[in-house]
Design a protein around this motif. Structure first.
Motif, PDB file in Angstrom:
ATOM      1  N   ARG A  75      38.714  32.700  49.645  1.00 45.50           N
ATOM      2  CA  ARG A  75      37.912  32.838  50.362  1.00 45.50           C
ATOM      3  C   ARG A  75      36.673  31.594  50.449  1.00 45.50           C
ATOM      4  O   ARG A  75      36.437  30.908  51.560  1.00 45.50           O
ATOM      5  N   GLU A  76      36.357  31.056  49.299  1.00 47.26           N
ATOM      6  CA  GLU A  76      35.645  30.116  49.264  1.00 47.26           C
ATOM      7  C   GLU A  76      35.992  28.756  49.511  1.00 47.26           C
ATOM      8  O   GLU A  76      35.444  27.871  50.052  1.00 47.26           O
ATOM      9  N   ASP A 107      40.843  36.290  44.862  1.00 43.68           N
ATOM     10  CA  ASP A 107      40.346  36.817  46.404  1.00 43.68           C
ATOM     11  C   ASP A 107      39.036  35.861  46.392  1.00 43.68           C
ATOM     12  O   ASP A 107      38.866  34.997  47.413  1.00 43.68           O
ATOM     13  N   GLN A 108      38.509  35.449  45.373  1.00 45.74           N
ATOM     14  CA  GLN A 108      36.904  34.701  45.513  1.00 45.74           C
ATOM     15  C   GLN A 108      37.468  33.310  45.880  1.00 45.74           C
ATOM     16  O   GLN A 108      36.950  32.528  46.757  1.00 45.74           O
ATOM     17  N   TYR A 109      38.842  32.823  45.146  1.00 44.52           N
ATOM     18  CA  TYR A 109      39.209  31.522  45.276  1.00 44.52           C
ATOM     19  C   TYR A 109      39.390  31.097  46.772  1.00 44.52           C
ATOM     20  O   TYR A 109      38.951  30.146  47.413  1.00 44.52           O
ATOM     21  N   LYS A 165      38.004  40.214  36.976  1.00 45.40           N
ATOM     22  CA  LYS A 165      37.563  38.795  37.111  1.00 45.40           C
ATOM     23  C   LYS A 165      37.775  38.154  35.679  1.00 45.40           C
ATOM     24  O   LYS A 165      37.625  38.659  34.738  1.00 45.40           O
TER      25      LYS A 165
END
Length: 234
Positions: free
Chosen positions: A42-43, A38-40, A14
């Motif tokens: 998905r969100e 990953d987070q970006y 991260k």
């Protein structure tokens, strides 16, 4: 911009600080914090974002025409795409057999509803990787994905899976130079053809198509810094 495939969820590092990235979807500003690829993605999709301008308009039509013509010319019967995104690009394909893989469950469900009647198959990445049965496709596609794989572990695993999934051709639409702008943390340009050459000596880069919408990577005009790169297995 387009979409992201995540192959190493447990190894992603991260970023120490969040960066908020803004884009416009249907005239509305969409703000998504970035801490990892990953987070970006998905969100972004969960908030109603799409796969980006590369999957719409003139660029999407250009890519579809190029790919459809290639598939017909080479008599390709099975295609897999790693990073199908919201399915708008896939809606322009004219394939007999197509499998779309994406990290986003929301995208996969939307693609099933939009294109499932065609006989196309869409699978969430985690489910695809959990299946130990390996299938060799005639063509593996990667469209506007490589330069969004900012973490080395994910990038290396993605390239490996991409080339191991095909028995004949791999077609990559991406930039092919090394560059990183800290103000755009979700984009990392890589000279990926060199990495393929070193890791997969049984594959040859046989063609790099000139993009009629080509633009410098730091330009704000409409277009793309990506090109089609065609690899063939020896």
């Amino acid at each position: 911009m387009n979409r992201f495939i995540h192959f190493a969820a447990r190894t992603v590092r991260k970023s120490p600080a969040l960066t908020t990235l803004s884009s416009f979807v249907n005239g509305q500003r969409l703000n998504v914090a970035f801490s990892s690829s990953d987070q970006y993605w998905r969100e972004r999709y969960e908030k109603g974002g799409n796969s980006g301008e590369g999957s719409y308009g003139a660029l999407s039509k250009y890519k579809a025409e190029f790919i459809n013509s290639f598939v017909a010319e080479k008599n390709i019967s099975s295609i897999i795409e790693f990073g199908c995104g919201d399915g708008n690009q896939a809606s322009l394909f004219t394939f007999a057999k197509y499998t779309g893989i994406d990290i986003s469950e929301k995208c996969v469900e939307s693609c099933k509803a939009l294109l499932g009647k065609r006989g196309y198959e869409f699978i969430v990445l985690e489910d695809y990787l959990a299946d130990e049965v390996e299938e060799a496709f005639d063509l593996a596609l990667s469209l506007d994905v490589v330069y969004h794989l900012v973490e080395d572990e994910i990038y290396n695993a993605y390239i490996s899976k991409l080339f191991k999934s095909s028995s004949r051709y791999v077609l990559v639409y991406a930039s092919n130079f090394n560059s990183f702008d800290p103000n755009l943390p979700h984009v990392r340009h890589r000279e990926f053809s060199r990495d393929v050459e070193l890791a997969f000596p049984d594959w040859t880069l046989v063609e790099t198509e000139k993009n009629p919408y080509e633009k410098p990577h730091d330009s704000k005009v409409y277009g793309s810094f990506a090109k089609f790169h065609l690899f063939e297995k020896r």
